[in-house]
Write an enzyme that holds these catalytic residues in place. Structure first.
Site: not given
Ligand SMILES: *[C@@H]1O[C@H](CO)[C@@H](O)[C@H](O)[C@H]1NC(C)=O
Ligand SMILES: *[C@@H]1O[C@H](CO)[C@@H](O)[C@H](O)[C@H]1NC(C)=O
Ligand SMILES: *[C@@H]1O[C@H](CO)[C@@H](O)[C@H](O)[C@H]1NC(C)=O
Ligand SMILES: *[C@@H]1O[C@H](CO)[C@@H](O)[C@H](O)[C@H]1NC(C)=O
Ligand SMILES: *[C@@H]1O[C@H](CO)[C@@H](O)[C@H](O)[C@H]1NC(C)=O
Ligand SMILES: *[C@@H]1O[C@H](CO)[C@@H](O)[C@H](O)[C@H]1NC(C)=O
Ligand SMILES: *[C@@H]1O[C@H](CO)[C@@H](O)[C@H](O)[C@H]1NC(C)=O
Ligand SMILES: *[C@@H]1O[C@H](CO)[C@@H](O)[C@H](O)[C@H]1NC(C)=O
Ligand SMILES: *[C@@H]1O[C@H](CO)[C@@H](O)[C@H](O)[C@H]1NC(C)=O
Ligand SMILES: *[C@@H]1O[C@H](CO)[C@@H](O)[C@H](O)[C@H]1NC(C)=O
Ligand SMILES: *[C@@H]1O[C@H](CO)[C@@H](O)[C@H](O)[C@H]1NC(C)=O
Ligand SMILES: *[C@@H]1O[C@H](CO)[C@@H](O)[C@H](O)[C@H]1NC(C)=O
Length: 840
Positions: A655, A659, A777
């Site tokens: 899905i 990274g 992030d």
């Protein structure tokens, strides 16, 4: 190499470096080896040639391996003059046999030396020959150049070597020769070069050595020679280079050494010499490299050195030399390296520094040098290393030192310097080590220190620095050792120090620092030794190895540190941020306590309910020493179950991808749907070794918040590793925004709600988790939406997990610009306003 020299173990490295210098034959250049020319077969003497060919072929056959045989494949027939490595003289007889560096393996025992009556040169340098050197080598009656260096020869040097009276050059260095240097060697009256270095020769230097009056270079270094140097050495008046370093020679040097006026190189390093240095050593004015370090020489530095203008390298360190250095030195325009440290020298630094154009290293530490550091030292613009530590220097640090652009090591510690650290320090962009410890320096630490961006070590300890620690120290990204202990520094520790990812040791003890330890310190992943004792610090210590494993002494005498380290009180749920808060807590505590109790009870009921619903386990039969699992305590998922639920990580179940890995949807047999993130294999090796990883995962599993994606567990076996997360139905915000239809569904209210939710989640990670978790992030692909369009932050802490305590980890794990922890929420809101609001 240079950058290493200033490390704490520089002494050891210097010795090593020196050893290398001596042992790599740069010290004495190899003179051109003589060779005879071949005039071909015209005057070929068949009988002799045959005997020689026969002897060579016999030796070839005696060599060990296929390689040696194939090297000598040209050796066939009966006329050796054209064979590889062979040169014949006019008469057709073998004159030169040179096979240096051909990887030949074997002995010389199959070599019939008496078959080569005309051989002048035998050069087998750098092969793998072993065994003893046969006494029959004496049958090479005409030989002038014998080179057997850099092989594996063992045993004694044969006495018969003394019969080779035509020898000019004898190289037996870099072997494993043992025993004595035979006295018979003295009969080699024509010898010009004798290299016996890097063997295991013992006993004394034979006095017969004085009979080799043609010697220009004698290198006996790196052996096990003992006793004193024979006075006869003074007869070797042609000597240009003499090296006796790295032996066990003792006693004083005979005065006859003064007769060696042609010496350009004299190496006496690392022996056990006593007495005075030879007085007239540089009477000829030719000395270039002189080293007598690591001995027990006493008395003055010889007067003759004052006129020795050709000096290039000069080492007398680690002796007991005395005298006034102001008087014993002249001008040395070529001087490149001087080390007089660890002696009993006194006087002042009154040399004419402007004349030292070539000086790179100046080391005078551990003497009794007085006076001030002359500002003229700034004219020695080639200086790379200055070590004046452990002397009696007073005065200030001259700002002119800022002109030394090449300087990478400045050690002035353990003196009586006062005044401030000049701001000109900022010009030393090459500086890697700055040690000013144990002086009387004061004022504040100039923020310009932050400009010395190559610093690896900064030691300003045991001075009288005041003010706060400049936050600019956070710019020193390579800093490995920071010592500011024993000063009068006050205020809070700047959070920027948390940016020093390479910091290994940090000593801030014995100051007046106050406040909390900055949250950013959790990023000090390389830290192994820390000392913050004797300050006024309070609050929790960072949950990182360097702090948790530190002894209690590292924290003692502060105002109220807490945390999970030896001797410290554990932090209560609500750690006081300020002392005044303590009273509030006293009141609140009973109230909150009961609330907590209630919560726990409700929680237990809830989990009990869940546990009974799904019992899933990763402790499958595939466990091996290389695998481990971490799972939320109340539920276990079978590894096999996940494999089946994702159809063995079938592409159809995929899905998304990020990274660190690929995300799959997995429906468990219980009907529950989870997201499984299978990590990229390259990351797995890094994870396996780390114990801390397990604890980190536990910590993340423990996080429960409405706006944070729940991590259920982690499983790793040899083949692969995966993380199991709560499944969030609508997928990422990015996905929702990129499809026009879905973006329409995401109306104003919902968008505002997303912002609130993300802010709530991040605030929780930031302020309510201990240690705080910094996402690193955050982006629209890490914000997931459920059926109610409620935001869930995902991938938190993964960056930290996947790049654990390695010294080379980089500061940013992901998307630049959204990670500054201090201004986190603000930058996030800016981010939201840039990416979401324009779509509205
Ligand atoms: C070595 O060579 C000499 C002369 O060529 C010969 O007389 C002697 O027998 C040889 N020795 C051996 C052991 O082959
Ligand atoms: C060769 O050297 C050995 C050992 O020194 C000696 O005994 C022998 O006489 C020599 N042979 C010749 C032919 O010179
Ligand atoms: C000398 O012998 C030692 C073992 O005794 C060996 O490790 C070393 O490699 C040898 N060195 C040379 C140059 O053959
Ligand atoms: C040096 O040579 C001379 C004559 O050549 C000799 O008398 C003397 O014994 C030799 N000295 C040594 C120490 O071998
Ligand atoms: C060096 O020589 C001494 C005797 O002078 C001996 O005791 C010692 O074992 C030798 N060391 C080596 C490494 O050969
Ligand atoms: C030098 O060392 C030898 C042993 O190698 C010893 O007998 C002698 O006494 C020593 N001499 C001095 C002056 O220390
Ligand atoms: C060598 O030195 C000694 C003592 O220092 C001296 O007596 C002698 O004359 C010198 N020899 C020569 C040839 O200069
Ligand atoms: C070196 O000499 C000193 C005396 O000057 C002696 O005490 C010491 O044991 C010696 N060291 C070695 C390694 O021979
Ligand atoms: C002196 O030492 C330097 C550095 O080790 C070297 O490059 C130079 O060749 C040496 N000089 C002589 C004359 O051996
Ligand atoms: C140094 O050299 C100068 C001139 O070259 C000379 O006058 C002086 O005596 C020398 N000093 C020493 C100590 O050799
Ligand atoms: C060097 O200084 C120390 C302490 O100041 C003193 O004990 C020692 O005698 C001095 N040495 C010399 C050679 O002046
Ligand atoms: C060292 O020599 C200089 C120059 O001759 C002199 O001024 C100074 O007083 C001397 N220092 C000592 C401590 O003797």
């Amino acid at each position: 190499m240079m950058s290493l020299l200033q490390k704490p173990f520089s002494m050891f490295l210097q010795v090593l470096f020196f050893l290398l210098l001596i042992c790599i034959p740069s010290f004495f250049a190899f003179p051109p080896k003589s060779s005879a020319t071949s005039f071909g077969a015209a005057k070929y003497v068949a009988a002799e040639g045959n005997k020689e060919a026969e002897a060579l072929l016999k030796w070839k056959a005696s060599l060990d391996d296929k390689h040696s045989q194939s090297v000598l494949s040209s050796w066939v027939g009966s006329s050796p003059c054209k064979w590889l490595g062979i040169t014949c003289d006019n008469s057709g007889s073998v004159a030169d046999f040179s096979l240096p560096n051909f990887g030949l393996r074997g002995t010389l025992h199959g070599f019939n030396f008496s078959s080569f009556p005309n051989l002048l040169t035998l050069n087998l340098w750098k092969n793998s020959l072993y065994g003893t050197i046969p006494s029959h080598i004496s049958n090479l009656t005409k030989i002038t150049n014998l080179d057997l260096s850099d092989n594996h020869f063992t045993g004694n040097i044969p006495l018969e070597i003394g019969l080779l009276t035509s020898l000019n050059f004898l190289y037996l260095d870099k072997n494993n020769l043992t025993g004595l240097i035979p006295a018979s060697i003295g009969t080699l009256k024509r010898l010009s070069i004798l290299y016996l270095w890097w063997n295991k020769l013992s006993g004394s230097i034979p006095s017969s050595i004085g009979n080799m009056t043609m010697l220009t270079r004698l290198d006996l270094s790196t052996n096990n020679l003992s006793a004193s140097v024979p006075r006869e050495i003074g007869q070797l008046e042609s000597l240009v280079g003499l090296s006796l370093s790295f032996n066990n020679l003792n006693g004083s040097l005979p005065p006859e050494v003064n007769n060696l006026t042609h010496l350009t190189v004299l190496q006496l390093f690392s022996n056990n010499f006593t007495g005075h240095l030879p007085r007239d050593l540089c009477l000829g004015g030719l000395l270039v490299n002189f080293s007598a370090g690591y001995n027990h020489f006493s008395g003055p530095i010889p007067r003759s050195l004052r006129n020795c203008t050709g000096l290039f390298r000069f080492r007398l360190d680690w002796n007991q030399l005395t005298g006034n250095i102001s008087e014993d030195f002249g001008l040395y325009p070529n001087l490149n390296y001087v080390d007089l440290s660890h002696n009993d020298l006194y006087g002042e630094l009154t040399w004419k520094w402007g004349g030292f154009h070539n000086l790179a290293s100046l080391k005078l530490s551990n003497n009794n040098i007085t006076g001030e550091i002359p500002s003229e030292l700034g004219k020695g613009t080639g200086l790379q290393m200055i070590d004046l530590s452990s002397n009696l220097l007073k005065g200030t640090i001259p700002k002119e030192l800022g002109q030394l652009k090449a300087l990478f090591n400045l050690a002035l510690h353990n003196n009586h310097l006062f005044g401030v650290l000049p701001v000109e320090i900022q010009m030393l962009s090459q500086l890697q080590s700055l040690n000013l410890a144990s002086n009387n320096l004061g004022g504040s630490i100039p923020k310009q220190v932050g400009e010395c961006s190559n610093l690896l070590q900064l030691n300003l300890s045991h001075n009288k620095f005041i003010g706060s620690i400049p936050s600019e120290i956070g710019f020193l990204h390579f800093l490995g050792n920071l010592d500011l202990s024993g000063n009068l520094l006050a205020g809070e520790i700047p959070s920027q120090i948390g940016q020093l990812k390479q910091l290994e040791t940090m000593n801030l003890s014995h100051n007046k620092l106050s406040g909390l330890i900055p949250n950013d310190f959790v990023d000090l992943v390389s830290l192994t030794a820390v000392d913050i004792s004797y300050n006024e610090l309070e609050g929790p210590i960072p949950k990182i190895k360097g702090f948790i494993e530190a002894p209690f002494e590292a924290f003692m005498n502060n105002s109220g540190l807490c945390g999970n380290a030896s001797g410290l009180k554990p932090c209560t749920l609500l750690t006081s941020r300020r002392k005044s808060n303590k009273i509030v807590i006293l009141i609140l505590f009973p109230l909150l306590g009961s609330l907590l109790l209630l919560l726990i009870m409700v929680g237990c009921l809830y989990f009990h309910h869940r546990t009974s619903r799904e019992r899933i386990s990763c402790l499958g039969e595939r466990q091996s020493p290389h695998s481990f699992v971490v799972w939320g305590h109340e539920e276990e998922i079978l590894h096999e179950t996940i494999i089946q639920a994702t159809n063995n990580f079938n592409f159809n179940n995929c899905i998304g991808r990020g990274g660190y890995g690929i995300v799959y949807r997995a429906m468990l047999p219980t009907g529950q749907v989870v997201a499984v993130k299978k990590l990229h294999p390259s990351r797995e090796g890094e994870l396996m070794n780390l114990r801390t990883f397990r604890n980190e995962i536990r910590m993340l599993i423990d996080i429960r918040h409405r706006n944070i994606v729940k991590l259920y567990g982690f499983c790793s076996i040899i083949e692969h590793s995966f993380l199991v997360y709560e499944f969030i139905e609508r997928g990422s915000l990015k996905m929702n925004l990129s499809s026009e239809e879905q973006a329409m569904d995401l109306d104003w209210n919902r968008r505002l709600n997303v912002v609130k939710g993300v802010a709530n989640g991040l605030s929780y990670l930031h302020h309510d988790c201990s240690p705080p978790i910094i996402h690193r992030d955050i982006s629209s692909s890490n914000v997931l939406l459920d059926l109610e369009y409620e935001a869930h932050v995902s991938d938190f802490g993964t960056a930290r997990l996947l790049m654990p305590d390695s010294t080379n980890w980089t500061s940013f794990a992901g998307t630049f610009g959204y990670t500054a922890p201090g201004t986190y929420l603000i930058s996030f809101l800016i981010y939201i306003s840039r990416t979401i609001l324009p779509v509205l």
